[in-house]
Motif scaffolding. Sequence first.
Motif, mmCIF file in Angstrom:
data_model
loop_
_atom_site.group_PDB
_atom_site.id
_atom_site.type_symbol
_atom_site.label_atom_id
_atom_site.label_comp_id
_atom_site.label_asym_id
_atom_site.label_seq_id
_atom_site.Cartn_x
_atom_site.Cartn_y
_atom_site.Cartn_z
ATOM 1 N N ILE A 1 -36.102 13.981 12.363
ATOM 2 C CA ILE A 1 -35.984 12.549 12.302
ATOM 3 C C ILE A 1 -35.497 12.531 14.105
ATOM 4 N N ASP A 2 -36.211 11.739 15.407
ATOM 5 C CA ASP A 2 -36.322 12.314 16.320
ATOM 6 C C ASP A 2 -34.708 11.262 16.645
ATOM 7 N N PRO A 3 -33.719 11.593 16.401
ATOM 8 C CA PRO A 3 -31.746 11.597 17.186
ATOM 9 C C PRO A 3 -31.853 10.372 17.700
ATOM 10 N N GLN A 4 -32.292 9.988 18.883
ATOM 11 C CA GLN A 4 -31.891 9.070 19.700
ATOM 12 C C GLN A 4 -32.748 7.406 18.380
ATOM 13 N N ALA A 5 -33.781 7.960 18.287
ATOM 14 C CA ALA A 5 -34.261 6.308 17.519
ATOM 15 C C ALA A 5 -33.102 6.162 16.005
ATOM 16 N N TRP A 6 -32.652 7.280 15.120
ATOM 17 C CA TRP A 6 -32.206 7.023 14.539
ATOM 18 C C TRP A 6 -31.008 6.908 14.714
ATOM 19 N N LEU A 7 -30.131 7.187 15.895
ATOM 20 C CA LEU A 7 -29.037 6.556 16.312
ATOM 21 C C LEU A 7 -28.914 4.922 16.350
ATOM 22 N N ALA A 8 -29.859 4.572 17.116
ATOM 23 C CA ALA A 8 -30.199 2.926 17.420
ATOM 24 C C ALA A 8 -30.362 2.140 16.670
ATOM 25 N N ASP A 9 -31.472 2.900 15.618
ATOM 26 C CA ASP A 9 -31.123 1.751 14.259
ATOM 27 C C ASP A 9 -30.039 2.128 13.448
#
Length: 534
Positions: free
Chosen positions: A495-503
């Motif tokens: 999982i893309d960590p930055q995209a996951w953290l943003a959501d």
Amino acid sequence: MAATLSSDVTTLRAALMDAEAEAARAKAINADLAARVALLELQNEKMRRALYGQRSERGQLLIDQLEFGLEELEASAGEYEALGQRAAAGTTVEAFIRARPSRKPLPAHLPRERVVVPAPTSCACCGSDRLSKLGEDVTETLEVIPRQWKVVQTVRERFACRACEAVMQPPAPFHATPRGMFGPSFLAMVMFEKFETHQPLNRQRDRYAREGVEISLSTLADQVGACAAALRPLHLLIERHVLAAERLHGDDTTVRVLAKTKADVGRLWTYVRDDRPFAGLAPPAALFRYSRTRRAEHPVAHLTGYGGILQADAYAGYNALFRFDRSPAPLTRALCWAHARRKFFELADVAAQLKRRKGAAVISPIAAEAVRRIDRVFDVERGINGTAIAERLAVRREIAAPLVTDLEQRLRTQRAVLARHNPVAGAIDYILKDWTAFTRFLDDGRICLTNNAAERALRGVALGRKAWLFAGSDRGGERAASMYTLIGTAKLNDIDPQAWLADVLARIADIPQSQLHELLPWNWQRPAEMLKAA
């Protein structure tokens, strides 16, 4: 009587909640005062050093030397090729063109912008304007648009009722951090760059300022703390998932932490759950913990209540976990063959010997033979990686067990004729004194041959500490461990960590507690707007 008891319970519960709130308020005040004191001390130290301090400069390599050498060679080759083509222009000499591997097509999900070169209006040969299009050639070039900043204005209109004069206004939306000054995508970027790409906040601040957005260091630090607190529930869920594993990989690495007069050497511990080698269905996850020291009490506290297999190195601090009187039960000990092989390999590595010694290298034939025998066991493991437990166990007993038995007999025979201080004797003693723990993989298909899963989880920390150098406090170390847990688990699940953290930061404030598990990396689904943008 029942009504009285119910009233008393309600009163006590209210008093308890008030006490907890006061305690939390006191902690917040103390933390704020400590931050103010630290700021003043920092300013004082900067002024003192500016006036009286000696100038010194320290530098560390930030990338692996092999990759650095490859980078330099590739850059030099490209430069010389361009210069050669320039020099060959206008001559009869054929310019040299390097052979390159086939280039991958550019990602299909990226938007395409067509730039059409103006077509001729007439034939260059006869001058006729009767031209007919036969086709087109398209050359794709990857380009990037510089980061764009914007301010999102959330408008809540107020209305008055003509009939009763009541004033109505929709409630303010939830925000991941207090006052909602920063959006979830910005917060995710700050957290990702600090804990994954290892860019300290002062460097981020300077870069944002160059882009025309000035944010103070204290403001960024405040947001990092608020985000860590908001993400804490997910950390607890991941911790629960990791400690429910049948087998864990454990390891630790050093991390410097500031003290009053010098930097102490603290520890970051990791416990990795990865059932994929034996075809397990549970998603992988990594749990990080921080401690000021490496005393045995820390892994004992980390794994309180855990009962299963611990795969780690031979660190004596784990021994209390394997005691027969441990509650609820002693852990099963499994050791790492990569560590055992490394001790023999160092004695059989010509290049390493030449670096450490002056003169000719001394290569041990016993160590070289041990490396070859251990490599045969590794070859067997590569063929069964990812298969079911029963299949792994059957292959190990049929093929690997005879190889391990022959290795043991050979090592014991050679050890009997070696002097106590012989370096090879030390490598042999390392593996023979815990032979049962090394060979436990022959009786349990869940156990791996190495502890590489934990070492891979710590690789980012080892690279990052060259950039951020140290943690500012024990609390900073604990906060870093929490964020490494989240980011490391996201990476293990592709999982893309930055995209996951943003959501997650956009949704975690108003998601019901019963649905919090939906935000875990292995359950997360990219929102429709993200998929549409991609």
